[in-house]
Each structure stands twice: as structure tokens, then as C-alpha cells.
Design a protein around this motif. Sequence first.
Motif, PDB file in Angstrom:
ATOM      1  N   ILE A  68       0.837  -1.210   0.000  1.00  0.00           N
ATOM      2  CA  ILE A  68       0.000   0.000   0.000  1.00  0.00           C
ATOM      3  C   ILE A  68       0.869   1.255   0.000  1.00  0.00           C
ATOM      4  O   ILE A  68       0.597   2.229  -0.719  1.00  0.00           O
ATOM      5  CB  ILE A  68      -0.944  -0.019   1.217  1.00  0.00           C
ATOM      6  CG1 ILE A  68      -1.993  -1.112   1.061  1.00  0.00           C
ATOM      7  CG2 ILE A  68      -1.624   1.330   1.394  1.00  0.00           C
ATOM      8  CD1 ILE A  68      -2.855  -1.316   2.300  1.00  0.00           C
ATOM      9  N   LYS A  69       1.922   1.232   0.781  1.00  0.00           N
ATOM     10  CA  LYS A  69       2.824   2.384   0.836  1.00  0.00           C
ATOM     11  C   LYS A  69       3.483   2.645  -0.510  1.00  0.00           C
ATOM     12  O   LYS A  69       3.575   3.806  -0.970  1.00  0.00           O
ATOM     13  CB  LYS A  69       3.885   2.144   1.918  1.00  0.00           C
ATOM     14  CG  LYS A  69       4.827   3.315   2.125  1.00  0.00           C
ATOM     15  CD  LYS A  69       5.814   3.028   3.247  1.00  0.00           C
ATOM     16  CE  LYS A  69       6.763   4.195   3.457  1.00  0.00           C
ATOM     17  NZ  LYS A  69       7.754   3.910   4.542  1.00  0.00           N
ATOM     18  N   SER A  70       3.939   1.587  -1.190  1.00  0.00           N
ATOM     19  CA  SER A  70       4.595   1.762  -2.488  1.00  0.00           C
ATOM     20  C   SER A  70       3.605   2.234  -3.555  1.00  0.00           C
ATOM     21  O   SER A  70       3.945   3.078  -4.395  1.00  0.00           O
ATOM     22  CB  SER A  70       5.249   0.453  -2.920  1.00  0.00           C
ATOM     23  OG  SER A  70       4.270  -0.559  -3.107  1.00  0.00           O
ATOM     24  N   VAL A  71       2.380   1.712  -3.519  1.00  0.00           N
ATOM     25  CA  VAL A  71       1.373   2.143  -4.505  1.00  0.00           C
ATOM     26  C   VAL A  71       0.998   3.599  -4.287  1.00  0.00           C
ATOM     27  O   VAL A  71       0.797   4.354  -5.244  1.00  0.00           O
ATOM     28  CB  VAL A  71       0.130   1.225  -4.426  1.00  0.00           C
ATOM     29  CG1 VAL A  71      -0.987   1.764  -5.300  1.00  0.00           C
ATOM     30  CG2 VAL A  71       0.489  -0.185  -4.856  1.00  0.00           C
ATOM     31  N   LYS A  72       0.902   4.032  -3.027  1.00  0.00           N
ATOM     32  CA  LYS A  72       0.607   5.439  -2.752  1.00  0.00           C
ATOM     33  C   LYS A  72       1.715   6.351  -3.275  1.00  0.00           C
ATOM     34  O   LYS A  72       1.443   7.439  -3.806  1.00  0.00           O
ATOM     35  CB  LYS A  72       0.409   5.644  -1.253  1.00  0.00           C
ATOM     36  CG  LYS A  72      -0.921   5.126  -0.731  1.00  0.00           C
ATOM     37  CD  LYS A  72      -1.078   5.429   0.756  1.00  0.00           C
ATOM     38  CE  LYS A  72      -2.446   4.969   1.262  1.00  0.00           C
ATOM     39  NZ  LYS A  72      -2.631   5.235   2.705  1.00  0.00           N
ATOM     40  N   ALA A  73       2.965   5.917  -3.136  1.00  0.00           N
ATOM     41  CA  ALA A  73       4.078   6.715  -3.665  1.00  0.00           C
ATOM     42  C   ALA A  73       4.007   6.803  -5.182  1.00  0.00           C
ATOM     43  O   ALA A  73       4.232   7.878  -5.775  1.00  0.00           O
ATOM     44  CB  ALA A  73       5.408   6.103  -3.227  1.00  0.00           C
ATOM     45  N   THR A  74       3.674   5.688  -5.840  1.00  0.00           N
ATOM     46  CA  THR A  74       3.527   5.706  -7.297  1.00  0.00           C
ATOM     47  C   THR A  74       2.364   6.593  -7.716  1.00  0.00           C
ATOM     48  O   THR A  74       2.439   7.308  -8.720  1.00  0.00           O
ATOM     49  CB  THR A  74       3.312   4.275  -7.812  1.00  0.00           C
ATOM     50  OG1 THR A  74       4.388   3.452  -7.385  1.00  0.00           O
ATOM     51  CG2 THR A  74       3.233   4.252  -9.322  1.00  0.00           C
ATOM     52  N   LYS A  75       1.284   6.556  -6.954  1.00  0.00           N
ATOM     53  CA  LYS A  75       0.115   7.386  -7.271  1.00  0.00           C
ATOM     54  C   LYS A  75       0.466   8.872  -7.225  1.00  0.00           C
ATOM     55  O   LYS A  75       0.000   9.657  -8.059  1.00  0.00           O
ATOM     56  CB  LYS A  75      -1.005   7.071  -6.292  1.00  0.00           C
ATOM     57  CG  LYS A  75      -2.252   7.919  -6.486  1.00  0.00           C
ATOM     58  CD  LYS A  75      -3.268   7.677  -5.383  1.00  0.00           C
ATOM     59  CE  LYS A  75      -4.400   8.680  -5.459  1.00  0.00           C
ATOM     60  NZ  LYS A  75      -5.355   8.518  -4.341  1.00  0.00           N
ATOM     61  N   LYS A  76       1.291   9.275  -6.263  1.00  0.00           N
ATOM     62  CA  LYS A  76       1.702  10.685  -6.198  1.00  0.00           C
ATOM     63  C   LYS A  76       2.465  11.086  -7.461  1.00  0.00           C
ATOM     64  O   LYS A  76       2.274  12.190  -7.990  1.00  0.00           O
ATOM     65  CB  LYS A  76       2.571  10.907  -4.961  1.00  0.00           C
ATOM     66  CG  LYS A  76       1.825  10.808  -3.645  1.00  0.00           C
ATOM     67  CD  LYS A  76       2.762  11.050  -2.478  1.00  0.00           C
ATOM     68  CE  LYS A  76       2.029  10.924  -1.141  1.00  0.00           C
ATOM     69  NZ  LYS A  76       2.947  11.143   0.009  1.00  0.00           N
TER      70      LYS A  76
END
Length: 298
Positions: A12-20
Motif C-alpha cells: 500500500i505504501k509503495s502504490v501510494k508513492a507511485t500514485k503521487k
Amino acid sequence: MGAQLRVYRGRIKSVKATKKITKAMELIASSRIVKAQQRVDASLPYTKALVAAVTAAASNAAGAHPLTAPSGVRRRAAVCLITADRGLAGGYSTNAIKEAEGVNNYLREENVVPVAYLVGRKGVSYYRFRDREIAGSWTGFTDQPTYEDARAIADALLEAFLKPVEEGGVDEIHLVYTEFVNMVVQRPVAKRLLPLEVEEKQADANTIAPPLYEFEPGPESVLDNLLPQYITNVIWNALLLSAASEHAARRRAMKSATDNAEELIKSLTRLANQARQAEITQEISEIVGGADALASAK
């Protein structure tokens, strides 16, 4: 915290970073589309005036100009392909390359050898990976082209067109780029740039009379100066339209990536909650089982 829950939270943390990142790229592309459209609109008045002047000069010229007279035998043809320097733009570069491949196949069927002139790193990489010969390439400016870039491309193409075929010249020049229709639709376009096609049309009652020009020293001399500028302006407009198409395609691709990231975060959050609930249930079961064991022992 269990290992499974830790894995879900890390994802979840990595996907949120990619989303930004994708969201930022979407916003940047959106702002650049507006600027690219403004540059296209700003170039239209000069383009219309130049086309009118070239039409008038070609109509009044006594003989055929080297840039308008088709050669009797077609042996070599330059194909100028405009792609992107960077990726993450969906099928923008792929569609332009497919259109260029169609032009190449058509020329080969006509027993004409295509000569590649490439704009953008994506097209250059595609040809180099297949060990194809590249007559000329330009990179580093596809998202924000300048008039000097268009002039450099036009000079190289005109030099090849005016050079004899025996010395490496070409008989025709074809231009492949992506036309910006709107924010959703961008279509690849292929057209013959040289020799120019001079069409004769019958005027009707609705036809607006063209302006009257006085050519000094003569229409032939004026045409010698106007045609290179006309070719440069056509390439300049193609670069501007391709830049707007690239930004629109990148914005659409980044918006799709952002939406997919949101859906993935929701799915992973649901799985993480299930894993956490399973851990809590297991801990409660262990506590109750331990309490029963102690009660039984007493």
C-alpha cells in the motif's frame, strides 16, 4: 503484527508513492497541453498567409518549380517520422511508428526505397533495435519544439531532395506525425511533403477571390524563397501538433494509472483489514484457550 499484514502495508505504501508521481505527471501534462494549443493557434495566421502567397506564386509562375515538379522515376523517398523522446504516453509513439511502417510498406510495393529521418528517441530506438539505417535523427525537444528545430529538419530534408539520387538524394519526402484533434482523440497522419501537389479547381459563386499580388522581380524568384519557408512551416506545425498530442496522450495515460492505483489501494486495504481481523481473532482464540486450560488445571 503478522508477516502477511506487513506485506500488505508495504505494498500500500509503495502504490501510494507511485500514485503521487502519476498524479503529478498528469497535472504537468494538463498544463502543457494548454500551452501547446496556444502555440498551434498562434501559428495559424502566418500559415494561412504563407499558403495563400505560395498558391498565388505557383499559379503565376511560368514553369514548374523543382519542388513542385514530380520526378519521372521514383527510386528513393524520405520518410520523416515524429515520435516522443519520453515514454509514459500510452500508444502515442507506437501508433505513429505503425503509420510510418505502413508508408514504408507502400513505398516498397512501388519499388521505392524508404529513407528514414527520425524525430524523437522512441523512433530512433525502434530503428536501432532492428539495425535499420537512419539518414538523420533529432532528439531532445519533442515535448517543447522550437522553430529552429523545425528549420534544421527542413534544411536536411530539402538538401536530400535537391541532391541527385545517385549521390544519396531522394525523389519524394513523406511526413508522419500525430494530429491533435481534441483532448481525447489524436490520430497519426501521413502525407507527402514534396513534391508539392498543384491542383486546379473551378471557381464557383461561393469562392472567395484570392488577393492580387504583384511579384517583384517575378513569381519564380518569389517561389524560390517562399517554398523553403513553406516546408519549414509545415514541419513546424507538425511538431506543434505532435507535442500537443504527446501531452494529451501522457495525461490520459497518467490519469488511467492514477485511477488504477486508487483501485489497487482499496483492494489492498481490504485485504490488510481482513488479515488484521484474522490476527485479532486468532489472538482472542489463543487467550480463551489458555484461560480454559488454566481453569481445567485448577
